[in-house]
Design an enzyme around this catalytic site. Sequence first.
Site, PDB file in Angstrom:
ATOM      1  N   GLU A   1      24.676  16.019  22.694  1.00 52.08           N
ATOM      2  CA  GLU A   1      23.700  14.987  22.346  1.00 52.08           C
ATOM      3  C   GLU A   1      23.557  13.964  23.467  1.00 52.08           C
ATOM      4  O   GLU A   1      22.615  13.202  23.511  1.00 52.08           O
ATOM      5  CB  GLU A   1      24.042  14.304  21.014  1.00 52.08           C
ATOM      6  CG  GLU A   1      25.372  13.617  20.953  1.00 52.08           C
ATOM      7  CD  GLU A   1      26.516  14.519  20.508  1.00 52.08           C
ATOM      8  OE1 GLU A   1      27.492  13.970  19.977  1.00 52.08           O
ATOM      9  OE2 GLU A   1      26.466  15.738  20.719  1.00 52.08           O
TER      10      GLU A   1
ATOM     11  N   ARG B   1      39.821  17.503  20.615  1.00 50.64           N
ATOM     12  CA  ARG B   1      40.158  17.077  19.252  1.00 50.64           C
ATOM     13  C   ARG B   1      40.176  18.239  18.268  1.00 50.64           C
ATOM     14  O   ARG B   1      40.792  18.143  17.210  1.00 50.64           O
ATOM     15  CB  ARG B   1      39.205  15.973  18.778  1.00 50.64           C
ATOM     16  CG  ARG B   1      39.334  14.709  19.618  1.00 50.64           C
ATOM     17  CD  ARG B   1      38.579  13.518  19.107  1.00 50.64           C
ATOM     18  NE  ARG B   1      37.271  13.775  18.577  1.00 50.64           N
ATOM     19  CZ  ARG B   1      36.616  12.975  17.760  1.00 50.64           C
ATOM     20  NH1 ARG B   1      37.166  11.831  17.366  1.00 50.64           N
ATOM     21  NH2 ARG B   1      35.423  13.258  17.326  1.00 50.64           N
TER      22      ARG B   1
END
Length: 170
Positions: A95, A58
């Site tokens: 994460e 992205r």
Amino acid sequence: MALEKYIRDIADFPKKGIVFKDITPLLNSSEATSECLKLLLESLNNQKIDKVVGVESRGFFFATLLAQELKAGFIPVRKPKKLPFETISASYELEYGSDSLEIHIDAIQKGDKVLIHDDVLATGGTAKAVCELVEKLGGEIIQVNFLMELSFLNGREKIKEYPVFAAITY
């Protein structure tokens, strides 16, 4: 313009407990895309940029637009085994797991002024790995910029030695 209204939250993606920030509504609006690009460019204060590094996948959207506007080269940083030429790599923690990234060994010349762009600054692991790659090749990092920052994850701490900008902060 409130760019936040063009970001859609997707619960439990890519895994349970993660709230994914979907940028496709922003990309679907030429006005929002233009405004975001303008903010990212203004944050550079007319500094000279030789190369714009975009992070898979992205990060490619705005990195190519930034490179075009800055009249700079575009460099893709990708997941392992996606680039066809000789590469160097760096590993990082996400994460929700770990991964690594690669860059072509001839992408950056010593002394190139480099802008790094990715879509989200979360825990900072990805950005730190990309900074390591750029510096291994001799690039000078002018700024690390993002479409959005999830400030509650404290990702800036991992890249605090570099100028950082995010168009949207959560």
